[in-house]
Design a protein around this motif. Sequence first.
Motif, PDB file in Angstrom:
ATOM      1  N   ILE A 165       0.838  -1.204   0.000  1.00 59.98           N
ATOM      2  CA  ILE A 165       0.000   0.000   0.000  1.00 59.98           C
ATOM      3  C   ILE A 165       0.869   1.248   0.000  1.00 59.98           C
ATOM      4  N   PHE A 166       1.909   1.250   0.824  1.00 50.13           N
ATOM      5  CA  PHE A 166       2.784   2.419   0.883  1.00 50.13           C
ATOM      6  C   PHE A 166       3.515   2.628  -0.438  1.00 50.13           C
ATOM      7  N   THR A 216       2.366   1.963  -3.406  1.00 49.90           N
ATOM      8  CA  THR A 216       1.442   2.570  -4.360  1.00 49.90           C
ATOM      9  C   THR A 216       1.063   3.988  -3.946  1.00 49.90           C
ATOM     10  N   GLN A 217       1.109   4.257  -2.649  1.00 49.47           N
ATOM     11  CA  GLN A 217       0.809   5.608  -2.187  1.00 49.47           C
ATOM     12  C   GLN A 217       1.976   6.560  -2.395  1.00 49.47           C
ATOM     13  N   LEU A 218       3.167   6.018  -2.473  1.00 43.45           N
ATOM     14  CA  LEU A 218       4.361   6.843  -2.644  1.00 43.45           C
ATOM     15  C   LEU A 218       5.114   6.432  -3.907  1.00 43.45           C
ATOM     16  N   SER A 267       3.229   9.228 -13.440  1.00 43.06           N
ATOM     17  CA  SER A 267       3.316   8.522 -12.165  1.00 43.06           C
ATOM     18  C   SER A 267       3.737   7.086 -12.433  1.00 43.06           C
ATOM     19  N   TYR A 301      -7.721   5.660  -5.366  1.00 46.37           N
ATOM     20  CA  TYR A 301      -8.195   6.537  -4.298  1.00 46.37           C
ATOM     21  C   TYR A 301      -7.145   6.826  -3.223  1.00 46.37           C
ATOM     22  N   THR A 302      -6.170   5.943  -3.015  1.00 46.82           N
ATOM     23  CA  THR A 302      -5.191   6.177  -1.956  1.00 46.82           C
ATOM     24  C   THR A 302      -4.122   7.187  -2.345  1.00 46.82           C
ATOM     25  N   ASN A 303      -3.876   7.377  -3.649  1.00 47.62           N
ATOM     26  CA  ASN A 303      -2.814   8.299  -4.048  1.00 47.62           C
ATOM     27  C   ASN A 303      -3.295   9.388  -5.002  1.00 47.62           C
ATOM     28  N   GLU A 322      -5.015  12.146  -4.416  1.00 46.71           N
ATOM     29  CA  GLU A 322      -4.768  13.494  -3.895  1.00 46.71           C
ATOM     30  C   GLU A 322      -3.297  13.869  -4.020  1.00 46.71           C
ATOM     31  N   MET A 323      -2.423  12.902  -3.732  1.00 47.80           N
ATOM     32  CA  MET A 323      -0.997  13.166  -3.867  1.00 47.80           C
ATOM     33  C   MET A 323      -0.612  13.395  -5.324  1.00 47.80           C
ATOM     34  N   THR A 373     -10.466   8.491  -8.912  1.00 45.73           N
ATOM     35  CA  THR A 373      -9.565   8.846 -10.019  1.00 45.73           C
ATOM     36  C   THR A 373     -10.301   9.646 -11.073  1.00 45.73           C
TER      37      THR A 373
END
Length: 725
Positions: A447-448, A450-452, A487, A493-495, A497-498, A649
Motif C-alpha cells: 500500500i505504501f 502505491t501511495q508513494l 506517475s 483513491y489512496t494516491n 490526492e498526492m 480517479t
Amino acid sequence: MEEKDLQSVEYFVKREVLDELCLDEVAQKETWSTKLTLGDQVKEPLRCSVPRLKHILLTWVPVLSWLPRYSIRENALGDLISGCSVGIMHLPQGMAYALLASLRPVYGLYTSLFPVLVYFIFGTSRHISIGTFAVISIMVGSVTERLAPDSNFIVNGTNGTETVDIDKRDAYRVQVACSLTVLTGIFQILLGVVRFGFVVTYLSEPLIRGYTTGSACHVCVSQLKYLFGITPSRFTGPLSLIYVIAATIITHFCELPSKYNIDVVGEIPSGLKAPRAPDTTFFSGVIGDAFAVAIVGFAINISLSKTFGLKYGYKVDSNQELVALGLSNTIGGFFHCYSVTSSLSRSLVQESTGGKTQVAGVISSIIVLITVLKIGPLFEDLPKAVLSTIVFVNLKGMFKQFMDVSLLWKTNKVDLLVWLVTFISTIVLNLDLGLAVSVAFSMLTFIFRTQLPRYSILGNLPGTELYLDTDTYKEAKEIPGIKIFRSSATIYYTNAEMFLEVLQEKTGIEIGKLLSAKKKRDAKQKRRQEKEKKKTKKEAKKQSLSCTFSLKESQMNIETVSERTKGERNGNSVDFSMTETATDGLHKGQMNLAYEPDITMSDSDSATGSDHITEFSRHGDEEKKRACKSGTHSIILDISTTSFVDTVTVKTLKNIFRDFGEVDLDIYLAGCQACVVEQLEAADFFSASIPKSRLFITVHDAVLYIRKKQWKAYFVLDVSRNTQM
C-alpha cells in the motif's frame, strides 16, 4: 560484432497523429461486447456434453491424461531409481519430523505413505515430493501441545509420585493432529474449487523465506530436549548412513535406554491402522491454525512446483494444486496422517536422480509401506537424538537463508524489512500470529509503495520519439510550453490526492493560487464594469439634459431667425448675426436629435481598437506566464502505468481538466490502456468539455498535436497583425 550491428538497427515510421477517436477508426475497435451475460455465465457450467465431461474429468484427475501415455522405455528406469532414493529419505525424515509434530515416529511414516498416493492421482507437478516437512510439522506440533499439554494427563504413580500418562496423551494428540489436517484439507479444497489459487501471490518470496527461517529456529529449539540426553557426533559425507546405523546398533546391544535412560523411538507396530473419522469437536478450536497451515503448505508447494515446471517446460495449475494438496490432507487425516506439503530436499533428490513423473512417488510409497509392514520394529531402538540430528542436518538449507539479509540490503531494502519483520514476528509471536503479522505488514508495504510512487517530468530525447525522466537522463529536454507528467503507479483513491499535489509541484503551477487570483481579477473587473456602467448612465443622463436644453435654445434661435427673416423682407440686413449664431451653434456642439449617434468606428478607429485589444491580450498572456512561472500552455498526463480507474480517479481527472482549463491551460491524456478507456466511458468521463480528442495513444502523438495547434494559432495571430499594419 553481431550484437553491435543489431544495436545500430534503425527504423522509420510515418503515420498520422492518433487520438482515441482516430485510433478507434483506424484499428476498427469492436463496438459489441464479447462477454457472456449473467444468465449465460450461470448456464455455461451446467451444460453437459461428452467433450465437456471428458475435459472436466481430465482437469480434475490429471493422472488420466498422462498415465496412459507413460513411456516405460524413457521414464521407468529414472523413476525407479528416483523413487528408491526418495523412499529411503522418507524413513528418517518421516520419523524425525513426527517428533516436531509431538507425535510418535510411526505417524511420520503413515504421513509419508497415504498422501503421496493421493497426490499421484490429483497433482500436476512431476517432480515434487509430497510428505512431511519441518515447517508444517512444527506448526502442527504447536497445536497439539497447546490442546494436549502434559499437565492434562498427570496421574498418580507409585510411592505417591505424579507421572504423565504417555499413551493417553499421545492418542489424544493424534486426534488433534488428524482433525487439524482434515480441516486444513477442506480449506484447501474449497479455495481450489472457487479458483482462489492466486491468494498465494500475496505471500512474497522474502516473506516465505523469512517465515521458514524463523520456523527453523523453532524447530531447533524443539529438538534441544532430545539432544540434552545424548550428543552424538554429526556425520556427513561418505559412510554417513553407516554411522547412523552404527549408533542404532550400539544403543541396542549396550542397553543404553535402560542404563542411561536414553529416549528411543519406541514401539513401531507392524501393519496399518484402520481408517478413522476425525473428531469434529476440535474444529472450532483449530480453525485459525488450519487456515494458516493451509496457506503456508500451499505456498511452499506451489513455489517448488512452479520452479520445476518452468525448468522443464510444463504447466502447473495452481488451483488444481490446491485441490490435490487438500485431498492429500483430507484423505490422509482419515488414515492417521498429519498435514503435508512438498519438501525441498526430497524434491531435489527426486529430480537429480532422474525422476520424470510422479511414478517415483508411488515407488517411494511402496518402500515406506514395506517398512511399516515388515521392518518397522528394527527402528524401535533408534535414539531420538539421532532423529534430532537428522532434523538439524535437513535445516541446513533454511539456515543458509540468513544470507538473504546481505543480499536484500544491496538490492531492495523494503524486501529486507519484510524479511526481518517476518523472521522476528515468527520468533516472538509463534508461528500462527507471526504469519498473520507478516502478511499484514507485507500488505502495508504494498500500500505504501502505491501511495508513494515516483513522479516524473518527462523530456524528449532529441531525434527520437522517446520521453524520459529529466532527473535521470541529462539529454532528455523539456519541450517549451509543454509539461509531461507521469506517475510510476496506478492512480486510485489512496494516491489520487498526492497525484494532484505533486503535479502542481513538478509543473510549477499552483492551481489554487491561480484560481484565487483569477477570481480576484474577475471580481475587480466586475466592479470596474459596474462603475463604468454607472458612470455611463450618469453621463447619458447628463447628456440627455444637455440635449433638452440645446433643443429649447435651438427653438428660440429658430424663432429669432424667423423674426429676422421677416425684418429682411422689411429691408433689415442680419447676415452677420445669423452667420455668427450658426457658427456659435456648431461650436457649442448643437445636434439634431432626429439622427442616432453612430457608434460604428471608422477603419482607422477599428485598427486602433484592434491594437488595444491585442495589447490587452498580450498583457493577459504575460500575466498568465508570470503566474505559471514557465510559460506553460499545455500539460500531458502520461497514464500508461494506470491499469484501472476508480470513482476517485475519475473525479480527480475531471477536476484537473476543469481547474486548469479555467486558467487557460490545456490538459491531455496519453498512453491510456483500452480497459481504462472503457472504464472512463462507463464513468461518463468524456463530455463536451473533455472530448475524446484530448486522449492520445502516445505522448509523442500528443506533443505533435499541441505543437501543430500552437503553430496554427501563431500563424493566424501573425497574419492578423500584418494585416493591421
